[in-house]
Design a protein around this motif. Structure first.
Motif, PDB file in Angstrom:
ATOM      1  N   ILE A  65       0.839  -1.202   0.000  1.00 44.92           N
ATOM      2  CA  ILE A  65       0.000   0.000   0.000  1.00 44.92           C
ATOM      3  C   ILE A  65       0.872   1.250   0.000  1.00 44.92           C
ATOM      4  CG2 ILE A  65      -1.605   1.352   1.409  1.00 44.92           C
ATOM      5  CD1 ILE A  65      -2.838  -1.371   2.288  1.00 44.92           C
ATOM      6  N   ALA A  66       1.916   1.238   0.819  1.00 43.13           N
ATOM      7  CA  ALA A  66       2.820   2.389   0.870  1.00 43.13           C
ATOM      8  C   ALA A  66       3.498   2.614  -0.476  1.00 43.13           C
ATOM      9  CB  ALA A  66       3.860   2.186   1.973  1.00 43.13           C
ATOM     10  N   GLU A  67       3.777   1.525  -1.199  1.00 47.55           N
ATOM     11  CA  GLU A  67       4.472   1.641  -2.479  1.00 47.55           C
ATOM     12  C   GLU A  67       3.542   2.041  -3.615  1.00 47.55           C
ATOM     13  OE1 GLU A  67       6.389  -2.067  -3.238  1.00 47.55           O
ATOM     14  OE2 GLU A  67       7.780  -1.890  -1.552  1.00 47.55           O
ATOM     15  N   HIS A  68       2.306   1.515  -3.607  1.00 47.98           N
ATOM     16  CA  HIS A  68       1.445   1.640  -4.790  1.00 47.98           C
ATOM     17  C   HIS A  68       0.225   2.524  -4.587  1.00 47.98           C
ATOM     18  CE1 HIS A  68       3.764  -1.414  -6.922  1.00 47.98           C
ATOM     19  NE2 HIS A  68       3.754  -2.125  -5.804  1.00 47.98           N
ATOM     20  N   GLY A  69      -0.107   2.875  -3.353  1.00 50.02           N
ATOM     21  CA  GLY A  69      -1.144   3.851  -3.116  1.00 50.02           C
ATOM     22  C   GLY A  69      -2.569   3.398  -3.359  1.00 50.02           C
ATOM     23  N   PRO A  70      -3.399   4.269  -3.966  1.00 43.61           N
ATOM     24  CA  PRO A  70      -4.859   4.071  -3.989  1.00 43.61           C
ATOM     25  C   PRO A  70      -5.379   2.721  -4.471  1.00 43.61           C
ATOM     26  CG  PRO A  70      -4.315   6.278  -4.713  1.00 43.61           C
ATOM     27  CD  PRO A  70      -3.012   5.571  -4.548  1.00 43.61           C
ATOM     28  N   PRO A  71      -4.833   2.100  -5.543  1.00 41.43           N
ATOM     29  CA  PRO A  71      -5.445   0.833  -5.970  1.00 41.43           C
ATOM     30  C   PRO A  71      -5.437  -0.253  -4.898  1.00 41.43           C
ATOM     31  CG  PRO A  71      -4.002   1.694  -7.684  1.00 41.43           C
ATOM     32  CD  PRO A  71      -3.759   2.522  -6.461  1.00 41.43           C
ATOM     33  N   LEU A  72      -4.477  -0.171  -3.979  1.00 43.45           N
ATOM     34  CA  LEU A  72      -4.440  -1.132  -2.874  1.00 43.45           C
ATOM     35  C   LEU A  72      -5.041  -0.534  -1.600  1.00 43.45           C
ATOM     36  CD1 LEU A  72      -0.998  -2.919  -3.292  1.00 43.45           C
ATOM     37  CD2 LEU A  72      -3.171  -3.349  -4.411  1.00 43.45           C
ATOM     38  N   ALA A  73      -4.737   0.710  -1.319  1.00 44.10           N
ATOM     39  CA  ALA A  73      -5.265   1.338  -0.108  1.00 44.10           C
ATOM     40  C   ALA A  73      -6.785   1.310  -0.104  1.00 44.10           C
ATOM     41  CB  ALA A  73      -4.766   2.779  -0.014  1.00 44.10           C
ATOM     42  N   ARG A  74      -7.385   1.555  -1.246  1.00 45.86           N
ATOM     43  CA  ARG A  74      -8.844   1.607  -1.337  1.00 45.86           C
ATOM     44  C   ARG A  74      -9.475   0.255  -0.984  1.00 45.86           C
ATOM     45  NH1 ARG A  74     -12.477   5.195  -3.399  1.00 45.86           N
ATOM     46  NH2 ARG A  74     -14.232   4.412  -4.627  1.00 45.86           N
ATOM     47  N   GLN A  75      -8.784  -0.828  -1.290  1.00 46.20           N
ATOM     48  CA  GLN A  75      -9.329  -2.161  -1.019  1.00 46.20           C
ATOM     49  C   GLN A  75      -9.281  -2.530   0.460  1.00 46.20           C
ATOM     50  OE1 GLN A  75      -8.296  -5.493  -3.690  1.00 46.20           O
ATOM     51  NE2 GLN A  75      -6.902  -4.063  -4.695  1.00 46.20           N
ATOM     52  N   TYR A  76      -8.265  -2.050   1.176  1.00 45.96           N
ATOM     53  CA  TYR A  76      -7.971  -2.598   2.501  1.00 45.96           C
ATOM     54  C   TYR A  76      -8.096  -1.605   3.658  1.00 45.96           C
ATOM     55  CZ  TYR A  76      -5.941  -6.329  -0.326  1.00 45.96           C
ATOM     56  OH  TYR A  76      -5.760  -7.342  -1.226  1.00 45.96           O
ATOM     57  N   LEU A  77      -8.006  -0.313   3.386  1.00 49.02           N
ATOM     58  CA  LEU A  77      -8.042   0.667   4.459  1.00 49.02           C
ATOM     59  C   LEU A  77      -9.473   1.171   4.655  1.00 49.02           C
ATOM     60  CD1 LEU A  77      -4.819   2.780   3.774  1.00 49.02           C
ATOM     61  CD2 LEU A  77      -5.077   0.658   5.069  1.00 49.02           C
ATOM     62  N   PRO A  78      -9.946   1.237   5.896  1.00 46.83           N
ATOM     63  CA  PRO A  78     -11.333   1.633   6.158  1.00 46.83           C
ATOM     64  C   PRO A  78     -11.587   3.085   5.781  1.00 46.83           C
ATOM     65  CG  PRO A  78     -10.095   1.510   8.191  1.00 46.83           C
ATOM     66  CD  PRO A  78      -9.193   0.957   7.140  1.00 46.83           C
TER      67      PRO A  78
END
Length: 327
Positions: free
Chosen positions: A40-53
């Motif tokens: 998430i820290a490396e790739h940002g929104p495409p992963l953060a959006r899936q996993y961060l509340p």
């Protein structure tokens, strides 16, 4: 990382967001593995959006429902869902390595685990043994690869010994979310003298790390057939480039794209919604750009638990030329 405070400490959210996200965590579980935290820290929104509340999770749209796939009406006993004549789900637990913010079982899954008791598991296995029309057992949950290898091996061995069960299938996030669990004991548990299909859930190419590549190669070595399942998600993979990247990455890791799911209307997931006609247009844009091996079946759940149906290109030509509508 199982709380908003954990996410803030890791630098994945701002400290000011913690109080609002603590409210979300009271209803929907949080879990982000260290590996995914790094990605998430490396790739940002495409992963953060899936996993961060997000605070929006506490807003339920009128069309959303607690059980959008209607598991409950098709549950003959705890841990079993029998929606189709020739196959049935076995849910041995309801814990996952991560809790996706769009999950259709988000009202049920969580760290408490929902682990079947010995008696409940025996009753479920006995149900499969005495239901000859069922030819395929699908382990889901929760995530079956969160079980101990010994318990998983016991379940798979019991199912493999049932003569009318021709195929076993497992649905899992573990190979991308927590690939360290794929150790020698887990690989031994998954090595069967019976066809085993492992459906790997991933929604963006960035989820495939060096660690997951090693795990997937090892899983392939057990003889399991690796399939990919994904959900079409706004802000994650709703572009031709993102879908192409996802499907090509799956193939490079020996994973055949199998299903692209239309989002199920679970509570608080409206921000992920992509209309069906847009999904069809995205897939149509990939025609001629990717090999047929990279082509999944685009599917949607029928209302009231009627099961999945394919949303193919021919759907655009049906209904007097009108595009399909959601629901």
């Amino acid at each position: 990382m199982r709380s908003a405070a954990d996410l803030a400490e890791a630098g994945l959210i701002a400290a000011a967001e913690v109080p609002a996200l603590d409210q979300v965590a009271q209803r929907y579980s949080i879990s982000v593995t260290p590996l995914l935290g790094r990605l998430i820290a490396e790739h940002g929104p495409p992963l953060a959006r899936q996993y961060l509340p997000e605070p929006e999770e506490l807003v339920t749209a009128p069309h959303e429902m607690d059980d959008p796939t209607a598991d409950a009406p098709f549950t003959p006993l705890k841990g079993v869902v029998h929606r189709y004549p020739d196959r049935a789900l076995l849910k041995p637990l309801l814990a996952c390595p991560v809790y996706c913010r769009f999950c259709f079982r988000r009202e049920a899954v969580g760290p408490d685990g929902g682990l079947l008791t010995e008696a409940e598991l025996e009753a479920a296995l006995d149900w499969f043994a005495r239901t000859p029309q069922v030819r395929e057992a699908i382990l889901t949950g929760g995530d079956p690869l969160m079980l101990s290898p010994r318990r998983l091996e016991r379940i798979l061995t019991r199912l493999a010994a049932i003569p009318h069960l021709e195929v076993l299938r497992i649905h899992s996030r573990v190979p991308v979310a927590d690939p360290g669990r794929i150790d020698a004991a887990m690989l031994q548990a998954l090595t069967l003298d019976r066809p085993l299909y492992l459906c790997v859930h991933a929604n963006h190419a960035a989820e495939f790390s060096t660690e997951s590549a090693i795990a997937l190669r090892a899983l392939h070595g057990t003889g399991a057939v690796l399939l990919g399942q994904s959900v079409l998600l706004r802000g994650v993979n709703d572009s031709p480039a993102a879908l192409e990247g996802l499907f090509r990455t799956m193939l490079r890791h020996r994973v055949k794209p199998y299903y692209l799911h239309q989002l199920d209307p679970a509570p608080g997931t409206a921000r992920f919604h992509v209309p069906v006609e847009e999904g069809l247009a995205l897939l149509r844009s990939l025609r001629g750009r990717v090999t047929g091996l990279a082509w999944p079946t685009y599917v949607q759940e029928r209302p009231a638990g009627g099961g999945k149906f394919p949303l193919g290109m021919e759907v655009l030509l049906s209904g007097a030329g009108q595009p399909p509508r959601d629901g």
